[in-house]
Design a protein around this motif. Structure first.
Motif, PDB file in Angstrom:
ATOM      1  N   THR A 169       0.826  -1.202   0.000  1.00 31.79           N
ATOM      2  CA  THR A 169       0.000   0.000   0.000  1.00 31.79           C
ATOM      3  C   THR A 169       0.866   1.260   0.000  1.00 31.79           C
ATOM      4  N   GLY A 170       0.592   2.160  -0.924  1.00 26.70           N
ATOM      5  CA  GLY A 170       1.293   3.433  -0.977  1.00 26.70           C
ATOM      6  C   GLY A 170       2.679   3.373  -1.574  1.00 26.70           C
ATOM      7  N   VAL A 171       3.027   2.260  -2.230  1.00 24.88           N
ATOM      8  CA  VAL A 171       4.370   2.109  -2.781  1.00 24.88           C
ATOM      9  C   VAL A 171       4.298   1.698  -4.244  1.00 24.88           C
ATOM     10  N   ASP A 172       5.071   2.362  -5.089  1.00 22.96           N
ATOM     11  CA  ASP A 172       5.255   1.958  -6.481  1.00 22.96           C
ATOM     12  C   ASP A 172       6.585   1.215  -6.581  1.00 22.96           C
ATOM     13  N   ALA A 173       6.700   0.342  -7.565  1.00 22.81           N
ATOM     14  CA  ALA A 173       7.945  -0.414  -7.712  1.00 22.81           C
ATOM     15  C   ALA A 173       9.129   0.518  -7.933  1.00 22.81           C
ATOM     16  N   GLY A 174       9.008   1.445  -8.872  1.00 21.29           N
ATOM     17  CA  GLY A 174      10.140   2.310  -9.164  1.00 21.29           C
ATOM     18  C   GLY A 174       9.722   3.630  -9.771  1.00 21.29           C
ATOM     19  N   PHE A 175      10.731   4.506  -9.960  1.00 19.53           N
ATOM     20  CA  PHE A 175      10.487   5.818 -10.566  1.00 19.53           C
ATOM     21  C   PHE A 175      11.550   6.069 -11.619  1.00 19.53           C
ATOM     22  N   LEU A 176      11.105   6.499 -12.790  1.00 21.00           N
ATOM     23  CA  LEU A 176      11.995   6.894 -13.877  1.00 21.00           C
ATOM     24  C   LEU A 176      11.498   8.215 -14.432  1.00 21.00           C
ATOM     25  N   ASP A 177      12.337   9.231 -14.369  1.00 18.48           N
ATOM     26  CA  ASP A 177      11.971  10.535 -14.923  1.00 18.48           C
ATOM     27  C   ASP A 177      12.183  10.519 -16.422  1.00 18.48           C
ATOM     28  N   THR A 178      11.123  10.699 -17.187  1.00 14.87           N
ATOM     29  CA  THR A 178      11.222  10.652 -18.649  1.00 14.87           C
ATOM     30  C   THR A 178      11.203  12.030 -19.293  1.00 14.87           C
ATOM     31  N   SER A 179      11.241  13.073 -18.481  1.00 16.07           N
ATOM     32  CA  SER A 179      11.265  14.425 -19.052  1.00 16.07           C
ATOM     33  C   SER A 179      12.648  14.723 -19.609  1.00 16.07           C
ATOM     34  N   ILE A 180      12.713  15.666 -20.515  1.00 22.40           N
ATOM     35  CA  ILE A 180      13.994  16.082 -21.075  1.00 22.40           C
ATOM     36  C   ILE A 180      14.637  17.076 -20.130  1.00 22.40           C
ATOM     37  N   ALA A 181      15.869  16.781 -19.713  1.00 21.50           N
ATOM     38  CA  ALA A 181      16.565  17.653 -18.768  1.00 21.50           C
ATOM     39  C   ALA A 181      17.264  18.778 -19.508  1.00 21.50           C
TER      40      ALA A 181
END
Length: 219
Positions: free
Chosen positions: A54-66
């Motif tokens: 609950t309240g947790v995602d497996a991971g995070f990947l920022d796909t925006s252009i830096a």
């Protein structure tokens, strides 16, 4: 140092992928495709190992252009609440101010062992060899932390190929079995850290609070 409390309703990622984003106009192609595939495969394995939380995602990947853009609140939140930090080591990452600040955001957080047998020296940072950095001057923070190295592999050559060519190299040369084995062992490592440690949240109010840890020079 000002902080923003992590909202309880916001989902926190179990792991955070830090990588060097392509410059504007070069955000497509094999490098971006490979990072996306790696993230998706790793997320599937981590989710399988931990089950629904609950309240947790497996991971995070920022796909925006830096490239100088201001950090989004979503990225700041993810960097300040994830439990394992996974930088994809490459020559581009070493030269990235953005990635150096992501490292700083995570490394400022306090790590608490969940049980007495857990080492007090764990960083919860798992550098992954993405592509070879032969001849590159590594920043001190990267030299101080052991890179991920898969163990108990069905074939010892798998680890050798990964360490020599990185995940990007395995995908480029279409070594599918080697790639799958490395990602599976990495997922197990991430989940092992998650089960042994709690990384307290600290969400910076703005990227200006952070410094580029890669600019500190070699060890």
């Amino acid at each position: 140092m000002s902080t923003v409390d992590a909202p309880s309703a916001t989902r926190a990622p179990l792991f955070f992928i830090s990588y060097s984003r392509a410059p504007v106009g070069r955000a497509t192609g094999k490098p971006a495709e490979y990072v996306s595939r790696f993230f998706e495969d790793l997320s599937v394995h981590v989710s399988e190992l931990v089950g629904p939380v609950t309240g947790v995602d497996a991971g995070f990947l920022d796909t925006s252009i830096a490239g100088g853009e201001r950090w989004s609140p979503e990225l700041l939140q993810a960097a300040g609440t994830c439990q394992v930090f996974v930088p994809l080591v490459s020559s581009a990452l070493i030269g990235s101010d953005w990635c150096g600040r992501e490292w700083d955001a995570f490394s400022r957080r306090r790590i608490i062992p969940r049980h007495s047998s857990a080492s007090v020296h764990e960083t919860a940072i798992v550098p992954v060899t993405w592509s070879p950095t032969n001849g590159a001057v590594l920043p001190r923070v990267l030299r101080d932390i052991q890179r991920f190295s898969p163990t108990a592999m069905p074939d010892p050559d798998i680890a050798v190929r990964y360490q020599r060519d990185g995940v990007y190299g395995l995908l480029t040369m279409q070594w599918e079995n080697e790639y799958r084995a490395v990602v599976w062992r990495l997922a197990q490592r991430i989940v092992a850290i998650h089960r042994s440690y709690l990384v307290e949240p600290w969400v910076p109010a703005d990227m200006d609070e952070l410094c580029n840890r890669f600019a500190e020079g070699p060890g």
